[in-house]
Design a protein around this motif. Structure first.
Motif, mmCIF file in Angstrom:
data_model
loop_
_atom_site.group_PDB
_atom_site.id
_atom_site.type_symbol
_atom_site.label_atom_id
_atom_site.label_comp_id
_atom_site.label_asym_id
_atom_site.label_seq_id
_atom_site.Cartn_x
_atom_site.Cartn_y
_atom_site.Cartn_z
ATOM 1 N N ASP A 195 33.856 43.695 36.122
ATOM 2 C CA ASP A 195 35.074 43.177 36.743
ATOM 3 C C ASP A 195 36.288 43.981 36.268
ATOM 4 O O ASP A 195 37.146 44.369 37.065
ATOM 5 C CB ASP A 195 35.249 41.699 36.387
ATOM 6 C CG ASP A 195 36.473 41.091 37.037
ATOM 7 O OD1 ASP A 195 36.331 40.489 38.113
ATOM 8 O OD2 ASP A 195 37.576 41.233 36.474
ATOM 9 N N LEU A 196 36.367 44.265 34.965
ATOM 10 C CA LEU A 196 37.492 45.026 34.427
ATOM 11 C C LEU A 196 37.506 46.457 34.961
ATOM 12 O O LEU A 196 38.575 47.021 35.221
ATOM 13 C CB LEU A 196 37.427 45.032 32.891
ATOM 14 C CG LEU A 196 37.474 43.673 32.193
ATOM 15 C CD1 LEU A 196 37.514 43.851 30.683
ATOM 16 C CD2 LEU A 196 38.662 42.858 32.669
ATOM 17 N N VAL A 197 36.334 47.032 35.131
ATOM 18 C CA VAL A 197 36.252 48.388 35.682
ATOM 19 C C VAL A 197 36.806 48.425 37.099
ATOM 20 O O VAL A 197 37.576 49.329 37.466
ATOM 21 C CB VAL A 197 34.794 48.893 35.646
ATOM 22 C CG1 VAL A 197 34.647 50.171 36.472
ATOM 23 C CG2 VAL A 197 34.344 49.135 34.214
ATOM 24 N N GLU A 198 36.439 47.439 37.915
ATOM 25 C CA GLU A 198 36.921 47.422 39.292
ATOM 26 C C GLU A 198 38.436 47.219 39.354
ATOM 27 O O GLU A 198 39.121 47.820 40.187
ATOM 28 C CB GLU A 198 36.199 46.329 40.090
ATOM 29 C CG GLU A 198 34.728 46.618 40.321
ATOM 30 C CD GLU A 198 34.509 48.006 40.906
ATOM 31 O OE1 GLU A 198 35.151 48.334 41.926
ATOM 32 O OE2 GLU A 198 33.709 48.769 40.340
ATOM 33 N N VAL A 199 38.967 46.368 38.481
ATOM 34 C CA VAL A 199 40.422 46.181 38.439
ATOM 35 C C VAL A 199 41.099 47.486 38.046
ATOM 36 O O VAL A 199 42.146 47.849 38.601
ATOM 37 C CB VAL A 199 40.799 45.052 37.462
ATOM 38 C CG1 VAL A 199 42.304 44.986 37.259
ATOM 39 C CG2 VAL A 199 40.286 43.717 37.979
#
Length: 641
Positions: A195-199
């Motif tokens: 999730d953090l990577v996509e953000v």
């Protein structure tokens, strides 16, 4: 953005913003691909002296040119040697705080950066894998550690803050909110990390396109579901510090329920996000990212610098350490030399280094002006330009419309021109003689002229257009806001410098005294209009809070009610940049004083404050009146992206 408004969008990550069109994965990839399509710079003319004088084509093989052999001319290269020596000597005259030689770099400052066949002797090693044996194991992590192992350390409980790599896991997750205990589960850590990577790629990558989204996602090799990514055997693993940096950036802006709960528990600030930043710095330092010239280390350094608190007075704030490290690594790789850049055959590596160099160059110039320090780089420290597109290879469906590559080059051309102005002003202003004697009148007039010329040449092309629509694409919004704000805040910063130092006029003639007052009024008018412009812009919470702080300070001291647009923006940024909340409070206090006493805290520029700059009476309202006493603003004059 409200922290509680958590919406998981169609792209599978936790970030949302009403009215904002975020870039899709295909657009993210296109941003990175633009760098790869930039052609390498043209090599220098290496023709021999005889062919150069006769203006004929030379085969550039010393002693073997067919024209020289047929005419029995001596095949010499004296002109080329003299030109190269002159450029090398100029590049060697760096600011005193830069050295391109170190114990870890095989290139000495006084030697030529080019070896046989125009290839530096360290070139193959430097642009090879980062884990080729130069870095050893550190604590519980080494270069062969898997991504799940890295996540286990990064998401360790907060008790192990200072030396997280050496301590075992602790149950003290309560500090990070009610959901933080889920980080004990490996599957949850993987899902959270993705999730953090996509953000990161949605929010940060559009501003700092230093990574290849497809390659990063694939090489992350992280399993969140039953399906594991397929990794080609030749792909090297990602640098641990790079993974940590991406995750720390994602935590700044993600609206994952875990981070929302963390912010709600801790007054709007995520302690987990702060821990990730600290641990990222720790990991990068332990792996010698700041000391070993390597393209991966360049990227990591340039991504860590803006990740930190931007208040230079803060212990963990902006001190330029990681920006300095990134520039030193670039100089160690000799990326500032056109001949070296030409020899990077891999378009992926060349495109990344092109972006990295210009981002470092721009960041050095603007930060030196904003934070009052001497710039590291000067014009003679590099002999490369941002490369123009090859007209024969441009792909354009509409010949009248600029291609994405042309737009990108136009942005960097304008940004570099403004950076050179900022660099020139910084070198003059932040020196002891200016503090003691004031700014020379000729310099002030030159700054006014340079900024006006830049506006006429570039602002209409790269700034926010006057016919702005309510919904615009994210990449255009970021670029336009950044360009617009960077130009306008320069006037505001120049105003404050003139107010602090004054203008030095050695002639003391009536005509010069008149010029001084005229220059003051001109800068005052431009600074006021710039502040109003910044306050009215659609704001970007990652590139504009410096502009909001400067504009807000001026509007507050003048008692202008438009200051509340800056205050609201800074309060909004506070979930990601905690220092902006205190700035918002300080600006609010300045405004209250101005309402009671009139324009305040002005020194040398007090004579330039005219009645039209003030707004105290019927239209001026106190902080409580404008916010209904509860922090909620009247109307909807402020919009943000």
């Amino acid at each position: 953005m409200q922290n509680g408004d958590h919406v998981r969008n169609d792209n599978g990550h936790s970030f949302s913003h009403p009215g904002l069109i975020l870039p899709t994965q295909s657009v993210q990839n296109q941003i990175h691909e633009l760098a790869k399509t930039l052609p390498p710079p043209r090599k220098q003319n290496t023709a021999c002296d005889a062919c150069r004088s006769r203006k004929v084509k030379c085969n550039r093989l010393p002693g073997e040119d067919k024209h020289c052999l047929s005419k029995n001319y001596p095949c010499t290269h004296f002109v080329q040697q003299a030109t190269s020596e002159k450029k090398r000597s100029a590049a060697a005259r760096r600011p005193r705080n830069i050295s391109t030689s170190s114990s870890s770099s095989p290139v000495s400052a006084g030697s030529s950066p080019i070896a046989e066949h125009n290839t530096p002797p360290w070139f193959k090693a430097a642009f090879g894998p980062w884990n080729s044996g130069r870095l050893q194991s550190y604590g519980g992590l080494n270069m062969q550690s898997t991504t799940p192992t890295l996540l286990h350390h990064l998401f360790a409980a907060p008790e192990s803050e200072s030396t997280f790599m050496f301590k075992s896991r602790s149950p003290g997750y309560a500090t990070w909110g009610d959901m933080a205990s889920k980080l004990e589960d490996e599957a949850f850590r993987a899902e959270f990390a993705l999730d953090l990577v996509e953000v990161y790629f949605q929010i940060v990558h559009t501003r700092l396109p230093l990574l290849n989204p497809l390659q990063f996602r694939a090489r992350l090799n992280l399993q969140a579901t039953q399906q594991r990514p397929v990794i080609a055997k030749q792909d090297e693993p990602l640098h641990p510090a790079l993974i940590a940096t991406v995750l720390a950036w994602g935590a700044k802006f993600s609206e994952h329920p875990l981070l929302v709960a963390d912010r709600e528990r801790n007054g709007g600030q995520s302690l987990l996000a702060k821990a990730l930043i600290n641990r990222t710095r720790e990991l990068a330092e332990s792996l010698k990212v700041h000391r070993i010239p390597n393209p991966h280390h360049v990227v990591i350094s340039l991504l860590i610098e803006p990740l930190q608190c931007q208040n230079p007075r803060h212990d963990n704030g902006f001190h330029g350490f990681w920006l300095t490290s990134g520039i030193r690594n670039l100089l160690g790789l000799q990326i500032n030399h056109k001949s070296v850049m030409s020899d990077i055959k891999d378009p992926e590596a060349r495109g990344t280094m092109i972006f990295a160099w210009w981002m470092a160059c721009l960041a050095d110039a603007f930060s030196s002006f904003y934070y009052r320090r001497k710039p590291m780089l000067d014009d003679d420290d590099y002999d490369i330009d941002f490369y123009t597109a090859d007209q024969n290879t441009q792909e354009a469906t509409d010949p009248t419309a600029p291609s994405p590559r042309e737009q990108l080059e136009g942005y960097y051309r304008a940004a570099h021109a403004l950076a050179r102005i900022s660099r020139t002003i910084a070198r003059q202003l932040w020196r002891p003689s200016t503090d003691q004697d004031g700014i020379p009148l000729d310099s002030v007039l030159s700054y006014i002229s340079d900024l006006s010329k830049w506006r006429d040449a570039h602002l209409s092309k790269v700034g926010v257009p006057p016919n702005l629509e309510a919904n615009w694409d994210f990449v255009s919004a970021v670029s336009a806001c950044a360009s617009d704000a960077q130009y306008h805040v320069t006037w505001v910063a120049l105003f404050f410098a003139m107010d602090e130092f004054g203008i030095r006029d050695d002639a003391f003639t009536p005509s010069n005294i008149n010029q001084v007052e005229t220059a003051k009024r001109k800068v005052m008018e431009e600074a006021l209009q710039a502040s109003l412009r910044i306050a009215a812009l659609k704001l970007d919470p990652a590139v504009m809070h410096v502009s909001c702080i400067n504009a807000g300070n001026l509007l507050a001291r003048l008692g202008r009610p438009e200051v509340f647009q800056c205050i609201k923006a800074l309060e909004q940024y506070s979930y990601a940049y905690e220092e902006t909340k205190e700035h918002a409070r300080e600006i609010g206090r300045e405004y209250e004083v101005a309402l009671q006493k009139g324009p305040n805290n002005f020194q040398e520029m007090a004579s330039a404050i005219n009645p039209s700059s003030r707004a105290f009476h019927a239209e001026a309202m106190s902080v409580d009146a404008l916010t209904n006493g509860n922090g909620k603003h009247h109307g909807n004059t402020y919009m943000s992206i």
